[in-house]
Design an enzyme around this catalytic site. Structure first.
Site, PDB file in Angstrom:
ATOM      1  N   TYR A 226      -1.544   9.366   6.153  1.00  0.00           N
ATOM      2  CA  TYR A 226      -2.057   7.982   6.207  1.00  0.00           C
ATOM      3  C   TYR A 226      -1.093   6.950   5.612  1.00  0.00           C
ATOM      4  O   TYR A 226      -0.040   7.309   5.144  1.00  0.00           O
ATOM      5  CB  TYR A 226      -3.479   7.844   5.684  1.00  0.00           C
ATOM      6  N   GLU A 227      -1.486   5.696   5.720  1.00  0.00           N
ATOM      7  CA  GLU A 227      -0.607   4.541   5.403  1.00  0.00           C
ATOM      8  C   GLU A 227       0.675   4.623   6.234  1.00  0.00           C
ATOM      9  O   GLU A 227       1.774   4.352   5.746  1.00  0.00           O
ATOM     10  CB  GLU A 227      -0.270   4.489   3.898  1.00  0.00           C
ATOM     11  N   GLY A 228       0.551   5.001   7.508  1.00  0.00           N
ATOM     12  CA  GLY A 228       1.708   5.230   8.381  1.00  0.00           C
ATOM     13  C   GLY A 228       2.176   6.663   8.173  1.00  0.00           C
ATOM     14  O   GLY A 228       2.519   7.037   7.051  1.00  0.00           O
TER      15      GLY A 228
ATOM     16  N   GLY B  11       0.827  -1.215   0.000  1.00  0.00           N
ATOM     17  CA  GLY B  11       0.000   0.000   0.000  1.00  0.00           C
ATOM     18  C   GLY B  11       0.857   1.258   0.000  1.00  0.00           C
ATOM     19  O   GLY B  11       0.540   2.237  -0.667  1.00  0.00           O
ATOM     20  N   ARG B  12       1.958   1.220   0.728  1.00  0.00           N
ATOM     21  CA  ARG B  12       2.837   2.404   0.788  1.00  0.00           C
ATOM     22  C   ARG B  12       3.496   2.653  -0.555  1.00  0.00           C
ATOM     23  O   ARG B  12       3.624   3.798  -0.995  1.00  0.00           O
ATOM     24  CB  ARG B  12       3.905   2.202   1.869  1.00  0.00           C
TER      25      ARG B  12
END
Ligand code: FAD
Length: 495
Positions: A362-364, A227-228
């Site tokens: 987002y996504e960390g 995803g990142r």
């Protein structure tokens, strides 16, 4: 398919931007359905379940061109990516057969539910729990910030069995006890849906546990690694659009009797935007190729796929940080080129600017990704798996090599080490590509290296406290790069 993706964005999505921002009833789901009809909703899902089985690199390029409008992009990115990846890799054949065909055709929209009101970065401190009662899992808790919640038919939900073992569940919207709260009132991405998923004695069939009890964190974090990487592509899509819009505006807008594109400080911005885009693109698609190669060499077991995704976790984090930060710099300069008009909703930059901000959250968050990156990279060094990364063949790699000998868990040091690592990766990536392509690619690589050397010297000083002399810059290429952007109204080169 890349051209088709860009055409889809320009003809079907961008003209609807205002209506999407007002969340006009049924509009976003109908666009996802159209994207599904064109095959975009399962581009890297297995062919056996309605996908195209494309490599991650090509899928990411397509995603970039489908991301010119960020609200569409996040909706599409989640349903075609992070909500499906766990299922594709960890699902049983029955689970895949039940859900993937509906997601890959765009008939259903998927969502990914990890965060909670009190557990964001510290995701594993979640309190949503699952308990077995008869032939059902009973889930209780609230998942927060769930993209696509309003439209989703399917949620990949992380919850703790018995309040302890993090596990992943396949949850349908229509299961008893599942509901959605009101929409969050966001500063950007207004066309995307973000709401809470409320699980109140939600009844989930036993067979909807994904993978093994207590192994939900594998599912959650493997999906996040890829995803990142994909978020990197989703970030340079809007940056591409910002370059398109602002270079056109710079040619049209006249002040002091001349187009503003003739002024040195505007040309400097255009040249910087070209170089920033070039570096994000170079890192992303180098990483994508490496991931594809790793997938190709592993067996197709869960372990094989998982280890391939994990092997490039550091690079995926580097791509996420670099691409989202390059996007911010590009979009900010693009808005500045518009002057006061950029600050109004009459022109496209205001939306792009608002929409882009969340990518660093987002996504960390980028802080969490920085801590993870330096820590994980140090482990690679200790295991002897980082050979070649700091080969001392550039100013930055030499600094990074020395700085890692002072590794400490102090967060400020970790942040600086992480900066050195990702600058090293970026500088290598542009050098490889600049040497291969020559011409303007080499000019863009040199321009970025000048900027990166200064940043690396600062990071090195933060770790060691030692002064360091930055090498004299090579060509900066302001006019050549700016001219190319103005002529093509696009980033420098396409791969
Ligand atoms: C528009 C939007 C869509 C989203 N979509 C989804 C989704 O679909 N599914 C989903 O599960 N989640 C989603 N999220 C949630 C997102 O992943 C979280 O917002 C993110 O992980 C950060 O968590 P938080 O907001 O609780 O911030 P916090 O974790 O409270 O962080 C606050 C600040 O503290 C910093 N921080 C936290 N811990 C540390 C640390 N150890 N060291 C240093 N700094 C630290 C952070 O970097 C940040 O700057 C979405 C969020 C938004 C805004």
């Amino acid at each position: 398919m890349i051209d088709q993706a860009e055409q889809f964005s320009r003809k079907e999505v961008l003209p609807l931007s205002d209506r999407l921002d007002h969340q006009e009833e049924g509009l976003m789901p109908s666009l996802i359905r159209k994207a599904g009809d064109l095959g975009f909703c399962g581009i890297d899902a297995p062919e056996a379940h309605g996908g195209f089985g494309l490599g991650k690199n090509l899928a990411a390029r397509i995603l970039e061109h489908l991301s010119l409008n960020a609200s569409f992009s996040v909706t599409y990115g989640i349903t075609s990516g992070i909500s499906q990846f766990g299922l594709s890799v960890f699902g049983t054949e029955d689970q895949k057969a039940q859900y993937l065909p509906r997601l890959t055709t765009g008939e259903w929209i998927g969502a990914y539910a990890l965060s909670e009101p009190n557990s964001g970065s510290d995701a594993l401190s979640m309190v949503t729990r699952a308990d077995q009662r008869g032939d059902k899992w009973i889930l209780n808790g609230t998942k927060m910030w769930i993209s696509n919640a309003k439209w989703a038919n399917f949620f990949l939900v992380m919850a703790k069995i018995g309040g302890e073992k993090v596990s992943a569940f396949l949850v349908e919207r229509d299961f008893p006890g599942v509901s959605i709260s009101r929409e969050e009132h966001k500063m950007g991405l207004k066309g995307s849906s973000t709401a809470r998923l409320v699980l109140d004695n939600a009844e989930i069939p036993l067979e909807n546990l994904l993978y093994e009890p207590g192994k939900g964190h594998y599912v959650a974090f493997n999906a996040l690694n890829i995803g990142r990487f994909k978020l990197g592509s989703m970030s340079i899509g809007p940056a591409r659009e910002a370059i398109f819009q602002s270079s056109g505006y710079a040619k049209d807008r006249k002040q002091f009797g001349r187009p503003i594109s003739e002024f040195g400080l505007i040309r400097q911005k255009l040249a910087d935007m070209a170089a920033y885009f070039f570096v994000a693109e170079s890192c992303l698609y180098r990483t994508g190729q490496n991931i594809d190669d790793a997938f190709a060499t592993r067996d197709k077991t869960v372990e094989g796929m998982r280890s391939a995704a994990e092997e490039f976790a550091v690079e995926c984090s580097a791509c996420k940080i670099l691409a989202t930060e390059m996007e911010s710099m590009i979009v900010d300069e693009a808005l500045q080129i518009y002057g006061g008009y950029g600050f109004t909703e009459e022109f496209p930059l205001a939306r792009i600017y608002r929409d882009s901000r969340v990518a660093r959250i987002y996504e960390g968050t980028n802080e969490i990704n920085r801590i993870f990156l330096a820590d994980r990279f140090m482990r690679r060094v200790a295991e002897g798996k980082a050979k070649g990364t700091f080969s001392g063949d550039s100013f930055i790699s030499e600094l990074a090599g020395k700085a890692y000998s002072r590794f400490s868990k102090d967060q400020v040091v970790l942040g600086a080490l992480s900066d050195l690592t990702l600058l090293c990766y970026a500088e290598q990536s542009v050098r490889i590509r600049g040497t291969r392509l020559g011409g303007l690619a080499q000019v863009a690589a040199d321009r970025f290296t000048k900027w990166a050397n200064a940043k690396a010297a600062f990071a090195f000083q933060t770790v060691t406290g030692e002064a360091v002399t930055v090498p004299a810059p090579r060509q900066s290429g302001t006019d050549e790069l700016a001219e190319n952007v103005l002529e093509r109204q696009a980033p420098l080169l396409s791969l």
